[in-house]
Structures are given as structure tokens and as C-alpha cells.
Design an enzyme around this catalytic site. Structure first.
Site, mmCIF file in Angstrom:
data_model
loop_
_atom_site.group_PDB
_atom_site.id
_atom_site.type_symbol
_atom_site.label_atom_id
_atom_site.label_comp_id
_atom_site.label_asym_id
_atom_site.label_seq_id
_atom_site.Cartn_x
_atom_site.Cartn_y
_atom_site.Cartn_z
ATOM 1 C CG ASP A 82 5.202 -13.999 11.168
ATOM 2 O OD1 ASP A 82 5.065 -14.673 10.101
ATOM 3 O OD2 ASP A 82 5.642 -12.946 11.310
ATOM 4 C CB CYS A 108 2.312 -11.408 5.893
ATOM 5 S SG CYS A 108 0.595 -10.617 5.531
#
Length: 302
Positions: A18, A242
Site C-alpha cells: 500500500d 488508494c
């Protein structure tokens, strides 16, 4: 409400997945291997090594197979990967990945942007993948993205989140993870959601993936601790976010999370000074300074 806080907290480090997935400067395999070694030396015992995705869409993950072939698998360290598809799972199986994360978004809009699937279709695929992964001997963490709200849709109804969790529990997931993908959770909401979630998860491990979009990440950690949660996803330097959520800032920083937990007298097994030093080469490589409180404690004042 839990009367006492869990005394041992597990850090699930996600900087290699991430954290860097949206960074424009590619992180070389050698730097990833160095970082994994140093994270282990610091005492981190859960590391998300990669995701198995289309390298054309996420170039930072293009070396996933090479990375898994070359990492030194230390006893007592859980190495993990994120799985988004059948082909990704096949690649993970070939790489002998012992632990995978499989997530579904609770937001219809985000689900279509993130996976090009409806929530219903994404759930069907996730349940199938969980079964295949467990048949291959993997441990599975099943997660719900946007469990506390969505940047596109705003409020996400609790019954929608519970429906996904119930499906994961029915399939026998080894761990349930709730992700505040948009970073919209607040501390009171966190306590309420987790208190209700315990009725569904029982003794199954419950973990959290928190983002710091509105600066409430650590406050939400504290609320989660009060509900007995003892596994938290964090990212070195607070990197991440994201690509399909507008305005979503990075994950809660590993350094600051560990600092807060230690100040509260809780144990993580992580050496904070070593952790801050481990991130310095990555800062240089990415051309940015990690603006974490814990890291800045070591820097001389201007």
C-alpha cells in the site's frame, strides 16, 4: 466495552504494498529486500510484501515473483500478500505465499472503480478465492474496504458491512480486517462498529487498516484498543493511499503508531529508533521527508 487494553500489539507493515504502490519513482527490488531485512531486525513480525496485480497497472508490484523468491523467510515472521483475482492467487500459490489478504469494498461505487465488479460479484469471487487459498494451505485475512464510510458515497450502512463479514466468517476466514480506506472514521464510530462486530467475529482475530485522511488515525487506534483490537496495519512514513479514492491520504505511520503505543506502556516488540533509521534510505530514494512525529524527534531543530 473492554476494561483493559491488550498489552501486546501486532504491527502489520504495509509500506511495501500500500505504501509505495502509487509512488512515481520505482523502488528497486534490492531496496525492497533491504527494507524487509531491516523491518525484521527492528522487530516487525508481519510484513505485507506485495500484491499480485497487473504490472502494467501497478508498476511498483512488477517484481512480485522475484521478491518472493529472494526474501529471507525468518521463523516467527508472517510474510503476506494482497490478492485481487484468480490469476493473482495462482501466482501467490506458485510463490509459496503463506498468508494472503482478500478484500471486498462495502461501497458499490468504489468496488466498480477498484475491481470493475459490483459488490455482489466481488463477494462471490472473494468467497471462492478464500476457499482456494485455504485449500492451498494458506492462511486468509478477509477484509472489508470502506467499512467506515466512502469518499464517493458518504455513509456506508452497517448492515452492508456485516453482510460481508458474515459471508467471510461462514467461509471460515482466519482473520477479519476492517479497512477505513477513505479515512473517514471517527473514534466514537470506531468503538460502535467494533462493539457490534464482535458479535459476528467471536474469537476470530480482528484487525484494522486505517488511513489518516482527516488526522484521526491514531485516535481511532486508541478507540480500537478499547475494543480489544490488537492488530493494526501501518505504513513506514505514513505512505500510501488508494488510487481510486479522491483525497485519500496515507496509512497511519508505523513510527507514530509504535511511539504512541510505547508511551501508553503497550508492547509491540518493535525498536522505534531502528525503525526510524530503516526508513531513511527510502526517504532519499523517493525524494521526500517522512513527516512523522516519531521520526522528527531524531532530527535536529532548524
Amino acid at each position: 466495552m473492554v476494561k483493559s487494553l491488550p498489552q501486546k500489539i501486532t504491527i502489520h507493515e504495509v509500506v511495501l504494498r500500500d505504501g509505495i504502490q502509487n509512488e512515481k519513482r520505482l523502488v528497486p527490488t534490492e531496496e525492497k529486500l533491504r527494507l524487509i531485512r531491516e523491518l525484521v531486525a527492528c522487530g516487525v513480525r508481519r510484513i505485507e510484501v506485495s500484491s499480485f496485480v497487473n504490472p502494467k497497472l501497478v508498476p511498483q508490484m512488477a517484481d512480485a515473483e522475484v521478491l518472493w523468491e529472494r526474501i529471507e523467510r525468518r521463523r516467527g515472521v508472517l510474510y503476506s500478500a494482497l490478492i485481487l483475482s484468480e490469476s493473482g492467487l495462482e501466482r501467490a500459490i506458485r510463490c509459496r505465499v503463506p498468508h494472503v489478504g482478500i478484500f471486498v469494498s462495502a461501497s458499490e461505487t468504489h468496488s466498480r472503480k477498484n475491481s470493475n465488479k459490483s459488490v455482489s460479484d466481488a463477494l462471490k469471487e472473494a468467497v471462492r478465492l478464500i476457499g482456494r487459498a485455504q485449500d492451498a494451505g494458506m492462511k486468509v485475512r478477509a477484509g472489508v474496504m470502506n467499512a467506515f464510510g466512502c469518499a464517493y458515497e458518504g455513509h456506508v450502512p452497517m448492515p452492508r458491512v456485516l453482510k460481508l463479514v458474515k459471508a467471510f466468517m461462514k467461509r471460515g476466514a482466519d482473520e477479519i480486517c476492517l479497512a477505513d480506506s477513505s479515512g473517514l472514521a471517527n473514534p466514537l464510530q470506531m468503538e460502535d462498529v467494533l462493539a457490534r462486530m464482535r458479535g459476528e467475529t467471536g474469537q476470530t482475530e480482528l484487525s484494522l487498516h486505517l488511513h489518516n485522511t482527516r488526522g484521526l488515525g491514531l485516535a481511532n487506534v486508541f478507540s480500537a484498543l478499547r475494543q480489544g483490537v490488537a492488530i493494526f496495519d501501518t505504513s513506514l512514513g505514513g505512505l500510501g493511499g488508494c488510487p481510486f479514492i479522491p483525497g485519500a491520504r496515507g496509512n497511519i505511520a508505523t513510527e507514530d503508531t509504535v511511539f504512541m503505543l510505547h508511551e501508553m506502556g503497550l508492547k509491540t516488540g518493535v525498536e522505534l529508533d531502528m525503525l526510524s533509521d530503516a526508513g531513511l534510505p527510502l526517504e532519499t530514494l523517493l525524494g521526500k521527508t517522512f513527516e512523522t512525529f516519531a521520526s522528527n524527534l531524531k532530527r535536529p531543530p532548524c
